[in-house]
Design a protein around this motif. Structure first.
Motif, PDB file in Angstrom:
ATOM      1  N   GLY A 176       0.796  -1.224   0.000  1.00 54.41           N
ATOM      2  CA  GLY A 176       0.000   0.000   0.000  1.00 54.41           C
ATOM      3  C   GLY A 176       0.830   1.276   0.000  1.00 54.41           C
ATOM      4  O   GLY A 176       0.592   2.173  -0.824  1.00 54.41           O
TER       5      GLY A 176
ATOM      6  N   ASP B 271      -1.407  -1.953  12.348  1.00 52.27           N
ATOM      7  CA  ASP B 271      -1.370  -0.909  11.323  1.00 52.27           C
ATOM      8  C   ASP B 271      -0.124  -0.978  10.453  1.00 52.27           C
ATOM      9  O   ASP B 271      -0.025  -0.278   9.446  1.00 52.27           O
TER      10      ASP B 271
ATOM     11  N   ASN C 125       3.123  -1.892   8.055  1.00 51.31           N
ATOM     12  CA  ASN C 125       3.499  -2.547   6.803  1.00 51.31           C
ATOM     13  C   ASN C 125       4.792  -3.322   7.016  1.00 51.31           C
ATOM     14  O   ASN C 125       5.631  -2.925   7.825  1.00 51.31           O
TER      15      ASN C 125
ATOM     16  N   ARG D 102       0.348   0.474   6.787  1.00 53.80           N
ATOM     17  CA  ARG D 102       0.125  -0.441   5.671  1.00 53.80           C
ATOM     18  C   ARG D 102      -0.775   0.156   4.592  1.00 53.80           C
ATOM     19  O   ARG D 102      -0.784  -0.329   3.444  1.00 53.80           O
ATOM     20  N   LYS D 103      -1.530   1.201   4.924  1.00 46.14           N
ATOM     21  CA  LYS D 103      -2.399   1.834   3.943  1.00 46.14           C
ATOM     22  C   LYS D 103      -1.699   3.045   3.323  1.00 46.14           C
ATOM     23  O   LYS D 103      -0.966   3.764   4.008  1.00 46.14           O
TER      24      LYS D 103
END
Length: 432
Positions: free
Chosen positions: A73, A310, A312, A402-403
């Motif tokens: 992401g 949360d 990554n 991760r977003k």
């Protein structure tokens, strides 16, 4: 040599003298390096292929090769932001469609003599710092560090992020380049030595080296800035960014390791990097071949309101710092970092450095650690020692959400997956 690769043991043993000679040459090149920060130029000028008109747009990224569909992401978010920044797309949604269309070519920074932290996205008009290894006359490049928090290297891509990049391109980058040229360059090896004595390890802690850089360049800024307001803002940008020197150090690391590539029978690692999906490494003897495995999750501490859920997986080319003996390899010099990344205190910091010393065949006397009686940092990662011992190289790192579009949420320590080293050792044996 190795328990895990016993079928290769006799082969490696037969070539021990040859490997030792090759590794001595690799270490000689590392220790003889004279890295100097000399300029700041648009990426398309430093790497002309980025600026070629026509054809597919070229975007450089951190880590080993990867295509859009497999990108994490934050990487996709940074790519979208870069496409808008270059005016190749009008907005982020259009940028994502363009990236997925096949009309954008993605390549690792390492393929162009460059490196980039976290997502590592580099495109034609972004300003890159130029580091010249004056011993071997090779140059390496890295983007200017944007600051902390919501920045493109962590996947953020809104108007504020793009405006900061434009200021770096139009104002700060040109001034920094002019200051470096006026100064005749900034010698980095002695600056690193001072930073180690002042509590930096040059990956997660760069407070001293960032300050020393500002100190060295401030007179040249003052002599070149158009007005007091410009001078104040540029000086404040470095002074307010404790990680400013990280990108300088990364360009330095790349310039040190590139001359080590391609030495026949040399088992030293020349690059470690990650793209949020894969971890990749290169060996001297096997040249530009990548050895990859799924990247691991960093273990660390999170900013208020965030947790491991949360996070990554690890990413960035910044593991070049550990490749040259800094970062986690020099943790003993920066016990404050151990606390910041959740790795304990002074005793634990020393233990990390000692553990990394077990996989590094040399010490760099120019970069001494006062807390260890001025012992040099562990230097050179020998793939044979990693596989034999099972010691995974430690990497100090930031943690991205991760977003896409959110940015940094913490900091920690990641480990290089052993599978990469096992693959590399097998290829090394075949090359022998």
């Amino acid at each position: 040599m190795t328990r895990k690769f016993s079928p290769l043991s006799s082969l490696l043993a037969r070539h021990e003298a040859r490997i030792a000679t090759a590794n001595a040459e690799g270490l000689r090149r590392m220790l003889a390096a004279d890295p100097v920060l000399v300029d700041v130029v648009p990426a398309g000028k430093a790497m002309p292929e980025l600026a070629q008109p026509g054809g597919k747009h070229l975007v450089l990224h951190a880590g080993p090769p990867i295509e859009w569909e497999r990108m994490c992401g934050p990487m996709q978010g940074a790519v979208a932001g870069a496409l808008v920044f270059e005016r190749w797309a009008p907005d982020l949604e259009a940028a994502a469609r363009l990236a997925a269309s096949g009309e954008v070519r993605f390549q690792p920074n390492h393929h162009f003599g460059a490196v980039g932290p976290m997502t590592g996205i580099t495109t034609r008009s972004m300003p890159v710092m130029v580091c010249e290894n004056r011993t071997f006359r090779n140059r390496s490049y890295c983007m200017i560090n944007e600051g902390l928090g919501k920045v493109m290297r962590f996947g953020a891509n809104d108007g504020e992020v793009l405006a900061r990049l434009a200021w770096l391109r139009d104002v700060f980058g040109p001034l920094l380049g002019a200051a470096l040229r006026r100064a005749g360059g900034l010698e980095l090896s002695p600056l690193i030595a001072r930073g180690l004595a002042m509590g930096d390890e040059m990956h997660q802690r760069n407070v001293a080296c960032s300050t020393l850089t500002l100190r060295a360049l401030a007179p040249h800024f003052a002599g070149l800035a158009d007005d007091a307001q410009m001078l104040a803002r540029c000086a404040a940008f470095i002074a307010g960014n404790d990680q400013f020197f990280l990108n300088v150090g990364m360009a330095m690391g790349k310039s040190i390791m590139d001359p080590v590539r391609g030495i026949e029978a040399c088992s030293l690692v020349t690059a470690m990097c990650r793209n949020g999906t894969d971890f990749g490494l290169r060996l001297s003897a096997t040249g530009d071949e990548w050895f990859t495995a799924p990247v691991e999750m960093p273990q660390g501490l999170y900013f208020a309101g965030f947790s491991a859920a949360d996070a990554n997986p690890d990413m960035g080319d910044s593991a070049i710092m550990e490749t040259i003996g800094l970062g986690a390899f020099a943790m003993a010099s920066a016990p404050a970092v151990a606390g910041f990344v959740g790795a304990g205190g002074l005793d634990e910091a020393i233990a990390v450095t000692r553990a990394m010393g077990a996989i590094a065949p040399a010490r760099n006397a120019k970069w001494a650690m006062p807390v260890l009686g001025f012992e040099g940092v562990p230097t050179g990662i020998d793939v044979r020692l990693v596989v034999e011992s099972g010691v995974q190289p430690a990497i100090n790192t930031g943690i991205a959400h991760r977003k896409p579009g959110i940015g940094q949420v913490g900091a920690g320590v990641a480990r290089a997956p052993l599978a990469c080293f096992e693959q590399a050792l097998s290829a090394f044996a075949r090359a022998l």
